[in-house]
Design a protein around this motif. Sequence first.
Motif, mmCIF file in Angstrom:
data_model
loop_
_atom_site.group_PDB
_atom_site.id
_atom_site.type_symbol
_atom_site.label_atom_id
_atom_site.label_comp_id
_atom_site.label_asym_id
_atom_site.label_seq_id
_atom_site.Cartn_x
_atom_site.Cartn_y
_atom_site.Cartn_z
ATOM 1 N N LYS A 119 2.387 10.348 4.148
ATOM 2 C CA LYS A 119 3.331 10.421 3.379
ATOM 3 C C LYS A 119 4.525 9.430 3.835
ATOM 4 C CE LYS A 119 6.585 13.170 0.952
ATOM 5 N NZ LYS A 119 7.502 14.396 0.926
ATOM 6 N N ARG A 125 10.978 7.568 0.947
ATOM 7 C CA ARG A 125 11.654 6.505 0.192
ATOM 8 C C ARG A 125 12.685 5.924 1.341
ATOM 9 N NH1 ARG A 125 14.359 8.995 -5.600
ATOM 10 N NH2 ARG A 125 11.995 9.012 -6.462
ATOM 11 N N ASP A 131 -6.868 3.471 1.717
ATOM 12 C CA ASP A 131 -5.946 2.388 2.299
ATOM 13 C C ASP A 131 -6.259 2.231 3.681
ATOM 14 O OD1 ASP A 131 -4.520 2.211 -0.178
ATOM 15 O OD2 ASP A 131 -3.052 3.781 0.552
ATOM 16 N N LEU A 165 3.634 1.382 -1.603
ATOM 17 C CA LEU A 165 4.835 1.706 -2.749
ATOM 18 C C LEU A 165 4.436 3.174 -3.351
ATOM 19 C CD1 LEU A 165 4.843 -1.897 -4.044
ATOM 20 C CD2 LEU A 165 6.590 -0.406 -3.030
ATOM 21 N N ASP A 166 3.132 3.607 -3.331
ATOM 22 C CA ASP A 166 3.067 4.779 -3.898
ATOM 23 C C ASP A 166 3.316 6.049 -3.273
ATOM 24 O OD1 ASP A 166 0.846 4.974 -2.211
ATOM 25 O OD2 ASP A 166 -0.599 5.165 -3.518
ATOM 26 N N GLY A 167 4.055 5.824 -2.284
ATOM 27 C CA GLY A 167 4.196 6.914 -1.381
ATOM 28 C C GLY A 167 3.615 7.500 -0.471
ATOM 29 N N ARG A 168 2.536 6.625 -0.367
ATOM 30 C CA ARG A 168 1.289 7.351 0.922
ATOM 31 C C ARG A 168 0.342 6.091 1.119
ATOM 32 N NH1 ARG A 168 0.400 12.571 1.789
ATOM 33 N NH2 ARG A 168 1.693 13.038 0.143
ATOM 34 N N LEU A 189 0.893 -1.237 -0.041
ATOM 35 C CA LEU A 189 -0.064 0.181 -0.157
ATOM 36 C C LEU A 189 0.996 1.193 -0.113
ATOM 37 C CD1 LEU A 189 -2.970 -0.940 2.455
ATOM 38 C CD2 LEU A 189 -3.024 -0.972 0.107
#
Length: 358
Positions: free
Chosen positions: A264, A267, A129, A121-124, A119
Motif C-alpha cells: 500500500k 497519499r 508491478d 499512482l493507484d495506491g499500491r 506504478l
Amino acid sequence: MNGNTLLLFFAGLALLIGGAELLVRGASRLASLAGLSPLVVGLTIVAYGTSAPELAVSLQGVLSGREDIALGNVIGSNIFNVLFILGASALAAPLSVSAQLVRIDLPVMLFSSLLVFLLALDGRIGQMDGALLLLLAAGYTALQFRLGRNGNGAGGGEPRPKAKAGRLAFQVCLILAGLVLLALGSRWLVGGAVEIAAWLGISPLIVGLTVVAAGTSLPEAATSVLSSIRGQRDIAVGNVVGSNIFNLFLILGAAGLFAPAGIKVSRGVLGFDLPVMIAVAVVCLPLFYTGAVISRLEGLLLLGYYAAYTVYLFLEAAEHEALKGYSDALLYFALPLTAVILLITVWQHRRSAAGSGV
C-alpha cells in the motif's frame, strides 16, 4: 521500550553490516576473477551486495505485515544514498563520473524512479508491478555484464588465469555466510524498529525512511567513502547509482511480488516522499554533467539537503508548529537558490566546453 529492544535493534544492524561485508568481499573477488571493470563491479556486484540489507529488511517487512517499513526503507535508502553517501564521498575526495554513468546508468536511475511513481499512482505496488520491476532488474544486470565483457565499462579488466577451486569455494562460502547473517539481522532490526516506533509515538513509515534506511545503507556508505579515499571512484559512484536502481527494480519488485495484497502506498508518500526521491535523482543530472566531477562543495550541498529532509520528517511526525515556516523556507528559498546555482554551473561548463572546442 526496554534495553532488550535497543539491543535487538543494534545487534540486527551489526549483523546486517557484517553480512554485507562478507557478501561484498566474496562477490567482488569473484567478479575480479572474471575480469570485469571496476565500474561494472560497482554497478552490479557491489551494488547488489550492499543493497542486500535493504532486500532482507524489506522482505522481512512484507512477510511480517509491516509493508510501511519495507516501502519507507527503499525510498529512504535511495534518498540517503544520493544526498548523504555521495555527499560524504565527495567531501572525502572529489568524485570522477564516467561517460557510461552519464549516458546509460543515470537515465536508468531516473527512469526507475519515475516508473515506480507511475506504478504507485493507484495506491499500491501490486504483484504484477513487482514482477515487471524484477524483469527490469534482470535486464539491467544483463546489460551491465555485457558492457563489462565488451570493455565498455570504464576500464574493462582482463580475465585472470583460471582460479583454483579452493579459492572459488572460499569466496562462495563468504557469500553464503553473508546471506545467513543478513537474514537473521533483518529480522532483529525490523522487530526492534517496530517497537522503537511505538515507543516514540511515530509511524513505522518514518522509522523506515530514516533509522532503518540509514542503517541498511551503512554498507553503501562504508564502501563508497572508502572507495573514494582509496581512489577507486568508479566503484564509489557506481555503487550509489547501481544501489538506487536495484533498490527500485529488485528490492521493491521482490517486496511487491511477495506481499500477498501488494504494498500500500499512502497519499503522503505519493505527495511528498516519492517526489523527493525523484527530485534527488534529477539533481544528479547537473552534478554528473558538469565537468564529470562531483566537487567537495557539491558534496557539502548534498549533505545539507539530507539534514534538511530529515528535520522535515521529524517536524511532520511531531506535528510541530514550526513545520509551516520550515516548509516555506525550503520551498521558496532553498530549492530555488539551489536550482539557480546548478543552472549557472551547467551554463559555465557549457561555455567553457565551447571555448575549448570540446
